[in-house]
Design an enzyme around this catalytic site. Structure first.
Site, mmCIF file in Angstrom:
data_model
loop_
_atom_site.group_PDB
_atom_site.id
_atom_site.type_symbol
_atom_site.label_atom_id
_atom_site.label_comp_id
_atom_site.label_asym_id
_atom_site.label_seq_id
_atom_site.Cartn_x
_atom_site.Cartn_y
_atom_site.Cartn_z
ATOM 1 N N ARG A 19 33.527 41.611 -7.760
ATOM 2 C CA ARG A 19 33.391 42.525 -9.116
ATOM 3 C C ARG A 19 34.204 42.033 -10.173
ATOM 4 O O ARG A 19 33.845 41.773 -11.415
ATOM 5 C CB ARG A 19 33.437 44.099 -8.982
ATOM 6 C CG ARG A 19 32.488 44.546 -8.132
ATOM 7 C CD ARG A 19 32.486 46.057 -8.087
ATOM 8 N NE ARG A 19 32.118 46.441 -9.082
ATOM 9 C CZ ARG A 19 32.868 47.171 -10.046
ATOM 10 N NH1 ARG A 19 34.244 46.926 -9.719
ATOM 11 N NH2 ARG A 19 32.377 47.598 -11.223
ATOM 12 N N CYS A 64 39.688 28.135 -4.642
ATOM 13 C CA CYS A 64 40.060 27.135 -5.508
ATOM 14 C C CYS A 64 39.040 27.343 -6.790
ATOM 15 O O CYS A 64 38.128 26.371 -6.881
ATOM 16 C CB CYS A 64 39.850 25.880 -4.877
ATOM 17 S SG CYS A 64 41.217 25.791 -3.723
#
Ligand SMILES: *Cc1c(COP(=O)(O)O)cnc(C)c1O
Length: 419
Positions: free
Chosen positions: A315, A344
């Site tokens: 979210r 990453c």
């Protein structure tokens, strides 16, 4: 009563200290409180006590865990499903087929067949095209299926654009000004029993006004349909009630919502359905995580790197959403930090410049209000596996979804022999 509270300085879910769950199951892990789910279900039902026999269908997409669905089935909730997979889950959890509503703009042929075969209570048809296809399938099987027509009332729900569903430009439902003629066409199809109308204008709504506007438009449509000689015995008012994600925020209560609904629908003479998701599950769960380490770069606040990431709780990355973040064993000291996961990608950020409990490597913390649209949106991005889920009930807890390890996901992949 809050079932997520500090006791002797340690955050508990009901009677279980969170460090015990971290130790037994590892982190990150979603932790749900059964008592909270039950309380929310009861408060929602009580909010609708001014209505005659309302039907409540939990929006499975908000938390499809089988154990969570079982808790709600025991509270007498049915299910609002948006895929064949969710339908299978709802039935497996013990929800009665007749209590299942099937929504969604892209139900496939196979999903329409599945819904008919298991005998669901109602299809919410989202286009004339879908209605024709469903009628043909039903006809071939010699049945008539109960349907509502979902309308798009062109109301701005004033929520995040990605979870707004009731504006003209959104893909959901049929335009209000064409609804009467589409209803009439579908009512003539031999496989369909058109019995009502449906709306759902969006999620995380902080204000009842857009809902009232949408319901008022729906009421006018019902009157128009009846004036045209159509039968309307059911109306589905969807979900959408928002919940506080920040301490101290207030949102309309189920009681206020129920009072507004009772007022607006007083003369409708239909059986009403509701599809709450977030308001039931959102504040019934937390995501428990452990700090991997902190690092400093430049002069700004440190990055607190936790072992939960955007693949576990999407979210914040998806909607810029806020989740309160609290230490499991707060010392009273505070710090300002950026809270990030290990993935990453810069999007893997839960909060920037947030004032939080002081934390260091190895400490446990929770993202709150993670019970809805949390685990269900998880992915295995960065080959991290799927996050585990735990349900607490008093002083006991159970793993209700195993952690799926990266090697298990890899097991489903094949390198062709010609490579
Ligand atoms: C997502 C959805 C819901 C649930 O919304 P909440 O905001 O979680 O209450 C209900 N009905 C439909 C059709 C939905 O798509």
């Amino acid at each position: 009563m809050d079932h997520f509270a500090l006791r002797n300085g340690v955050l508990h879910v009901e009677d279980v200290p969170l460090p015990a769950i971290a130790e037994a199951v590892g982190t990150p892990v979603y932790v749900y409180s059964r008592a909270t789910l039950v309380r929310h279900a009861q408060v929602f039902r009580e909010g609708l006590s001014g209505l005659d026999d309302p039907h409540i269908a939990f929006a499975v997409k908000s938390n499809p865990n089988l154990a969570v669905l079982r808790v709600l089935a025991k509270e007498g909730f049915g299910a609002d499903v948006v895929s064949g997979g969710e339908l299978t889950r709802a039935l497996a959890a013990g929800m009665k087929p007749d209590d299942v509503v099937f929504s969604g703009v892209g139900k496939t042929h196979a999903e329409l067949v599945q819904g008919i075969e298991v005998g669901i209570g109602q299809f919410n048809i989202e286009s004339e095209e879908e209605g024709h296809e469903l009628s043909l399938i039903a006809q071939r099987r010699g049945v008539r299926v109960a349907c509502a027509l979902r309308v798009n009332p062109d109301v701005d729900a004033r929520t995040h654009e990605k979870i707004s569903t009731g504006k003209r430009e959104n893909k959901f439902g049929v335009p209000l000004d064409r609804a009467a003629s589409i209803y009439a066409t579908l009512a003539e199809q031999p496989g369909l029993e058109m019995r009502g109308v449906a709306v759902h204008i969006g999620s995380q709504l902080g204000d009842l006004d857009p809902l009232e506007t949408a319901f008022t438009k729906l009421g006018a449509l019902i009157a128009e349909l009846r004036a045209n000689g159509q039968t309307v015995t059911h109306a589905d008012l969807g979900g959408g009630l928002g919940v506080p994600y920040k301490k101290g925020e207030t949102y309309p209560t189920p009681a206020e919502y129920g009072a507004m609904v009772a007022r607006v629908t007083r003369d409708w003479g239909v059986r009403l359905s509701f599809e709450p998701g977030r308001v039931i599950a959102g504040n019934a769960g937390v995501l428990l995580t452990r700090v991997i380490r902190s690092k400093r770069s430049g002069n700004g606040p440190p990055f607190v790197i936790v072992d939960a990431a955007m693949n576990d709780l999407a979210r914040p990355a998806m909607y810029g959403a806020w989740h309160d973040f609290d230490a499991v064993e707060p010392t009273g000291e505070r710090m300002t930090a950026h809270i990030v996961g290990p993935i990453c990608e810069t999007g893997d950020t839960f909060a920037m410049d947030r004032e939080i409990d002081a934390l260091s490597a190895g400490d446990l913390a929770v993202f709150r209000t993670a019970g809805a649209y949390g685990a269900t949106m998880a992915s295995s991005y960065n080959s991290r596996g799927y996050v585990a889920e735990v349900l607490v009930d008093g002083d006991r807890f159970a793993v209700v979804a195993d952690r799926i390890m990266p090697h298990s996901i890899m097991d489903a992949e094949r390198v062709p022999e010609w490579l």
